[in-house]
Structures are given as C-alpha cells and as structure tokens.
Design a protein around this motif. Sequence first.
Motif, mmCIF file in Angstrom:
data_model
loop_
_atom_site.group_PDB
_atom_site.id
_atom_site.type_symbol
_atom_site.label_atom_id
_atom_site.label_comp_id
_atom_site.label_asym_id
_atom_site.label_seq_id
_atom_site.Cartn_x
_atom_site.Cartn_y
_atom_site.Cartn_z
ATOM 1 N N TYR A 232 7.209 28.515 -11.239
ATOM 2 C CA TYR A 232 8.099 29.029 -10.212
ATOM 3 C C TYR A 232 9.104 29.980 -10.842
ATOM 4 O O TYR A 232 9.571 29.760 -11.967
ATOM 5 C CB TYR A 232 8.892 27.907 -9.541
ATOM 6 C CG TYR A 232 8.093 27.056 -8.592
ATOM 7 C CD1 TYR A 232 7.390 27.619 -7.538
ATOM 8 C CD2 TYR A 232 8.052 25.680 -8.736
ATOM 9 C CE1 TYR A 232 6.655 26.833 -6.661
ATOM 10 C CE2 TYR A 232 7.327 24.883 -7.870
ATOM 11 C CZ TYR A 232 6.636 25.471 -6.833
ATOM 12 O OH TYR A 232 5.913 24.690 -5.973
ATOM 13 N N LEU B 2 12.847 30.930 -10.499
ATOM 14 C CA LEU B 2 13.995 30.178 -9.989
ATOM 15 C C LEU B 2 15.265 31.011 -10.102
ATOM 16 O O LEU B 2 15.345 31.938 -10.921
ATOM 17 C CB LEU B 2 14.163 28.883 -10.798
ATOM 18 C CG LEU B 2 12.926 27.989 -10.895
ATOM 19 C CD1 LEU B 2 13.160 26.873 -11.890
ATOM 20 C CD2 LEU B 2 12.562 27.439 -9.544
ATOM 21 N N SER C 205 10.069 28.649 -14.767
ATOM 22 C CA SER C 205 9.809 27.342 -15.362
ATOM 23 C C SER C 205 8.507 26.798 -14.792
ATOM 24 O O SER C 205 8.112 27.126 -13.679
ATOM 25 C CB SER C 205 10.966 26.383 -15.077
ATOM 26 O OG SER C 205 10.810 25.209 -15.830
ATOM 27 N N PHE D 121 6.138 23.441 -13.742
ATOM 28 C CA PHE D 121 6.275 22.084 -13.235
ATOM 29 C C PHE D 121 4.892 21.481 -13.067
ATOM 30 O O PHE D 121 3.914 22.208 -12.846
ATOM 31 C CB PHE D 121 7.027 22.068 -11.894
ATOM 32 C CG PHE D 121 8.432 22.581 -12.021
ATOM 33 C CD1 PHE D 121 9.466 21.722 -12.330
ATOM 34 C CD2 PHE D 121 8.704 23.929 -11.871
ATOM 35 C CE1 PHE D 121 10.753 22.194 -12.473
ATOM 36 C CE2 PHE D 121 9.987 24.411 -12.016
ATOM 37 C CZ PHE D 121 11.020 23.536 -12.316
ATOM 38 N N PHE E 210 8.618 19.463 -8.751
ATOM 39 C CA PHE E 210 9.792 20.329 -8.615
ATOM 40 C C PHE E 210 10.728 19.781 -7.547
ATOM 41 O O PHE E 210 11.935 19.661 -7.771
ATOM 42 C CB PHE E 210 9.389 21.760 -8.255
ATOM 43 C CG PHE E 210 10.573 22.601 -7.873
ATOM 44 C CD1 PHE E 210 11.334 23.219 -8.841
ATOM 45 C CD2 PHE E 210 10.957 22.743 -6.548
ATOM 46 C CE1 PHE E 210 12.455 23.968 -8.499
ATOM 47 C CE2 PHE E 210 12.067 23.486 -6.192
ATOM 48 C CZ PHE E 210 12.813 24.102 -7.178
ATOM 49 N N ASP E 211 10.175 19.454 -6.366
ATOM 50 C CA ASP E 211 10.995 18.966 -5.259
ATOM 51 C C ASP E 211 11.771 17.706 -5.643
ATOM 52 O O ASP E 211 12.945 17.563 -5.316
ATOM 53 C CB ASP E 211 10.132 18.700 -4.032
ATOM 54 C CG ASP E 211 9.545 19.987 -3.440
ATOM 55 O OD1 ASP E 211 10.109 21.071 -3.704
ATOM 56 O OD2 ASP E 211 8.523 19.890 -2.737
ATOM 57 N N LEU F 70 17.887 19.852 -12.133
ATOM 58 C CA LEU F 70 17.517 21.192 -12.577
ATOM 59 C C LEU F 70 18.775 21.964 -12.939
ATOM 60 O O LEU F 70 19.783 21.885 -12.251
ATOM 61 C CB LEU F 70 16.752 21.924 -11.473
ATOM 62 C CG LEU F 70 15.447 21.283 -11.025
ATOM 63 C CD1 LEU F 70 14.860 22.045 -9.856
ATOM 64 C CD2 LEU F 70 14.456 21.218 -12.177
ATOM 65 N N LYS G 75 14.099 27.801 -5.709
ATOM 66 C CA LYS G 75 12.961 28.694 -5.875
ATOM 67 C C LYS G 75 13.352 30.077 -5.381
ATOM 68 O O LYS G 75 13.990 30.219 -4.352
ATOM 69 C CB LYS G 75 11.761 28.216 -5.057
ATOM 70 C CG LYS G 75 11.156 26.921 -5.534
ATOM 71 C CD LYS G 75 9.991 26.577 -4.623
ATOM 72 C CE LYS G 75 9.653 25.114 -4.707
ATOM 73 N NZ LYS G 75 8.651 24.725 -3.711
#
Length: 153
Positions: free
Chosen positions: A4, A6, A16, A18, A24-25, A33, A45
């Motif tokens: 993603y 970011l 980064s 994931f 990520f979520d 993060l 994101k």
Amino acid sequence: MIRYTLTCADGHQFESWFQSADAFDGLAMRGLLSCAQCGGGGVKKALMAPRVTTQDHAPAEPDVAPVPAQAQRARLSEPANKTEEMLRAMRDHLARNSTYVGGRFAAEAREMHLHETEARMIHGEAAPDEARALIEEGIPIMPLPFIPPDKTN
C-alpha cells in the motif's frame, strides 16, 4: 502480501507491505501504524492506481512507485532528509558510546540508579510495565526513536 501507498497526518507519503488487507485494517484500527519518515500517526491508505495486466500486454515498466525528486538525487546510503540525518547521527552515537544490555535494561538501569554498579550509557529492551516502573521510581530513561543497529537485520 499486499503493498500500500500510505500517508500520515503530516502529509508524508511512503509505502509498506502487509500480509493482507485485513492485516492492514487490524493494525490501523489498533493505532499501531506510524509514519516511516516522522514517526507520526494518522496513517491511512493513499489513493493508488491499480496495476492491471492482461495476457496480451505485459506491463511496459516495472511495478514500482514513482520516486520523489529529492530521493532520485540522493544515493540510497545517504539520508533522504534532515530527520534521517539526525536519526543516523543518534544511532552512530549510540553505537559508539553505549552498551547493549538486551532484556536486562530495567535491572541494569535500576542498579546504576541505586549506585550498585558504575553508571554508564546503556540501551536495551524493557516491557511497558518495566519502563513505567522505572519512570515512577525517578530513573531517567527514554525510548529510542529507532531500532538499535544491533537489532536490525
């Protein structure tokens, strides 16, 4: 794995990887993060264009995000900005002038504070409750804004 682009609350943009979108979520919901440049929070994101490849047409260029003009001028071994330069100087100072004590950090700091051992610069790891206890006892400690060089791969 998923990559993603970011952004942080201060507008820094970075990438980064994931394990999954759910990974990520989960990290984002728990506030785990932080910005790769400033260490700040509010990481979200960024808008990304999907990379679609058909069987007839292979991508004309590699799947790499554009490199900021500032980073294009610098070699990878050089700091990209003043913050990186300062962090590198701190890391170098730590390596030259401090002893890594690992998980014994809390015990070593306490012994020095109580004059049971000679005072010297140390760095290591402490669990959050150990660090809190040191602070409550008036023992001067501080977290490092980077991973010590001897703990990176």
